[in-house]
Design an enzyme around this catalytic site. Structure first.
Site, short mmCIF file in Angstrom:
data_model
loop_
_atom_site.label_atom_id
_atom_site.label_comp_id
_atom_site.label_asym_id
_atom_site.label_seq_id
_atom_site.Cartn_x
_atom_site.Cartn_y
_atom_site.Cartn_z
N ASP A 83 0.69 -1.14 -0.05
CA ASP A 83 -0.09 0.03 -0.15
C ASP A 83 1.02 1.22 0.26
O ASP A 83 0.59 2.23 0.53
CB ASP A 83 -1.01 0.10 1.38
CG ASP A 83 -1.67 -1.24 1.30
OD1 ASP A 83 -2.36 -1.51 0.20
OD2 ASP A 83 -1.73 -1.97 2.44
N LYS A 125 2.39 2.20 -5.34
CA LYS A 125 2.89 1.56 -6.62
C LYS A 125 2.17 1.52 -7.56
O LYS A 125 2.72 2.10 -8.83
CB LYS A 125 3.48 0.11 -6.19
CG LYS A 125 4.25 -0.23 -5.04
CD LYS A 125 4.49 -1.70 -5.09
CE LYS A 125 3.35 -2.67 -4.62
NZ LYS A 125 3.07 -2.25 -3.30
N ALA A 141 -4.42 -7.97 -3.73
CA ALA A 141 -3.87 -6.78 -3.42
C ALA A 141 -4.51 -5.68 -4.41
O ALA A 141 -4.42 -6.14 -5.81
CB ALA A 141 -2.72 -6.49 -2.86
N HIS A 164 -3.79 -2.08 -6.77
CA HIS A 164 -2.81 -0.99 -7.11
C HIS A 164 -4.01 0.20 -7.77
O HIS A 164 -4.68 -0.06 -8.54
CB HIS A 164 -1.87 -1.20 -8.41
CG HIS A 164 -0.81 -1.98 -7.66
ND1 HIS A 164 0.11 -2.46 -8.34
CD2 HIS A 164 -0.28 -2.45 -6.52
CE1 HIS A 164 1.10 -3.34 -8.03
NE2 HIS A 164 0.68 -3.07 -6.52
N ALA A 167 -7.41 -1.63 -0.78
CA ALA A 167 -7.95 -1.38 -2.24
C ALA A 167 -8.81 -2.47 -2.62
O ALA A 167 -9.86 -2.75 -3.41
CB ALA A 167 -6.96 -0.97 -3.13
N ARG A 168 -8.36 -3.60 -1.98
CA ARG A 168 -8.92 -5.11 -2.32
C ARG A 168 -10.13 -5.23 -1.38
O ARG A 168 -11.30 -5.58 -1.76
CB ARG A 168 -8.04 -6.23 -2.23
CG ARG A 168 -8.66 -7.67 -1.97
CD ARG A 168 -9.74 -7.75 -2.90
NE ARG A 168 -9.32 -8.25 -4.15
CZ ARG A 168 -10.21 -8.14 -5.21
NH1 ARG A 168 -11.30 -8.19 -5.23
NH2 ARG A 168 -9.54 -8.74 -6.63
N SER A 186 -9.65 -1.09 7.01
CA SER A 186 -8.97 -0.07 7.66
C SER A 186 -7.41 -0.52 7.84
O SER A 186 -7.33 -1.32 8.50
CB SER A 186 -9.65 0.48 8.74
OG SER A 186 -8.89 1.65 9.84
N VAL A 204 2.80 14.01 -3.86
CA VAL A 204 2.32 15.13 -3.17
C VAL A 204 0.59 15.21 -3.43
O VAL A 204 -0.17 16.32 -3.37
CB VAL A 204 2.66 16.64 -3.71
CG1 VAL A 204 4.15 16.66 -3.13
CG2 VAL A 204 2.60 16.86 -5.27
#
Length: 422
Positions: free
Chosen positions: A13, A16, A39, A41, A298-299, A303, A412
């Site tokens: 996390d 990437k 996982a 991206h 994301a998967r 939290s 950023v």
């Protein structure tokens, strides 16, 4: 020609997806080289917000081909869902390929994962990844090349199903049949066969043609099955060297290793996490889940556990990967903090330790912190590292000096263009 490998430098996390999407604009080929759909991206660009679990994040560059590589275990149903999502967004899939040697994640892998988690697991995503790799190691597995020879696939299924159903019986679950599994293979073959390629010749043709190739890692080095916090790890090797192993090319051809780290730490699942804190200042970094870059998986949507930046972890992952440069993402999340803690050492049984500890000792270490002043200003519009606030540059320089590598990119914001570059 260049071959670069981009990997997670922490617990996963790290950002990437954003960085691969950025580098893909100048790449000819992106290769996902390990992991599965356990996982995600996250990519945010002009096309929208996407969470990929299998398809390489270079798919938005129509001139860049994308290969789901040999080291990946692939659930074809998930792959087809992602392909549909991209088709609906008018993204071309013409350059998407799948290695003939990649192993197929079957329904029984996912079922076994669910059953094993109930009986005492480690907090997996229940996607069947570990079981798919286990069957691969047992040589009881189908590969995508079997979808090109369905009669052969059916024969293999008849052998594999004997092992599968013995496991199902031990859990009191109804057995699978060859017929139902073969029907899925036929359906997958009708939709995916045209994408299947010989991965070795496909990759070497592009190496010989001096193409720019980027290997995309999944998860982070601390989850590596051999070098991570075993047993709280993934079932593959998300370290740079595995790109060459699974890609079938000499490791000496790798020109650059790019580590991706987050400006603080996060983790999902069980296991040691030395800098973890609860509530207060650290919880300000989480967000509510409304924004795509808030700290939720994301998967799974779980939290994430949060903590401060951990120098011993980065020094360790640098040692096993050899980062030529780092991308430090989400520094903007620290914009409102008056002070920022940085873990610089571990103390174990009252003594500072220099070697990275084993999993059991990592549970017991006491993190040693220094405190740096925050910058209390908005960094989201800054595009050059030299233009960042002085205290932000001090934070970056401190990490560089302690880890021993260069931070060349600073995230950023969540979008592709939200980068400050050296």
């Amino acid at each position: 020609m260049s071959i670069s490998v981009l990997v997670g430098a922490q617990w996963g996390d790290e950002g990437k997806g954003k960085m691969v999407d950025y580098f893909a604009q100048k790449s000819d080929l992106i290769v996902r080289f390990q992991g599965g759909d356990n996982a995600g991206h996250t990519v945010i660009n002009d096309y929208g917000v996407f969470k990929f679990h299998l398809i390489p994040c270079g798919i938005f560059n129509k001139d860049c081909q994308c290969l789901i590589g040999t080291g990946v275990v692939v659930n074809p149903d998930v792959l087809l869902e992602e392909m549909q999502q991209l088709t609906e967004a008018n993204i071309s899939l013409a350059g998407l390929k799948v290695s003939a040697k990649a192993h197929i994640l079957m329904p029984y892998h996912q079922k076994l994962d669910e059953l094993m988690e109930v009986s005492g697991g480690i907090g997996t995503t229940k996607r069947g990844i570990g079981q798919a790799y286990a069957y691969k190691a047992m040589r009881k597995s189908l590969r995508f090349e079997d979808l090109l020879n369905l009669e052969n696939a059916k024969k293999k299924l008849a052998d594999i199903i004997l092992v599968v159903n013995k496991q199902m019986s031990s859990y009191g679950i109804e057995p699978y049949t060859v017929e139902e599994l073969f029907a899925k293979c036929e359906a997958w073959a009708s939709k995916i066969s045209f994408m299947i390629v010989n991965p070795t010749s496909f990759l070497h043709e592009r190496i010989d043609a001096d193409k720019n190739i980027l290997f995309e890692g999944q998860l982070g080095a601390m989850k590596d099955i051999d070098l991570g916090i075993f047993p709280y790890v993934t079932s593959s090797n998300p370290v740079a060297a595995y790109a060459a192993v699974s890609g079938g090319f000499p490791a000496k051809k790798i020109d650059k290793v790019i580590g991706v780290a987050k400006a603080f730490s996060s983790a999902v699942g069980a296991g040691p996490f030395p800098t973890e804190e609860f509530g207060g200042t650290i919880d300000m970094l989480r967000g509510t889940g409304e924004k795509p870059d808030d700290e939720f998986g994301a998967r799974t949507g779980r939290s994430r556990r949060l903590g401060w930046f951990d120098i011993p972890v980065l020094k360790y992952t640098h040692a096993i990967n050899g980062f030529d440069e780092l991308a430090l993402c989400k520094i903007d999340k620290l914009d409102d903090l008056p002070v920022i803690k940085l873990c610089v050492d571990y103390k174990l049984d009252g003594k500072i330790i220099k070697e990275f500890p084993n999993t059991e000792d990592l549970e017991r270490v006491e993190p040693i912190y220094i405190t740096l002043p925050g910058w209390l200003s908005d960094t989201s519009k800054i595009r050059r590292i030299e233009d960042l606030p002085e205290n932000a540059k001090k934070y970056i320089k401190t990490i560089e000096d302690l880890v021993g590598t260069t931070i060349a990119y600073v995230g950023v914001g969540p979008n592709r263009e939200d980068l400050a570059i050296r």
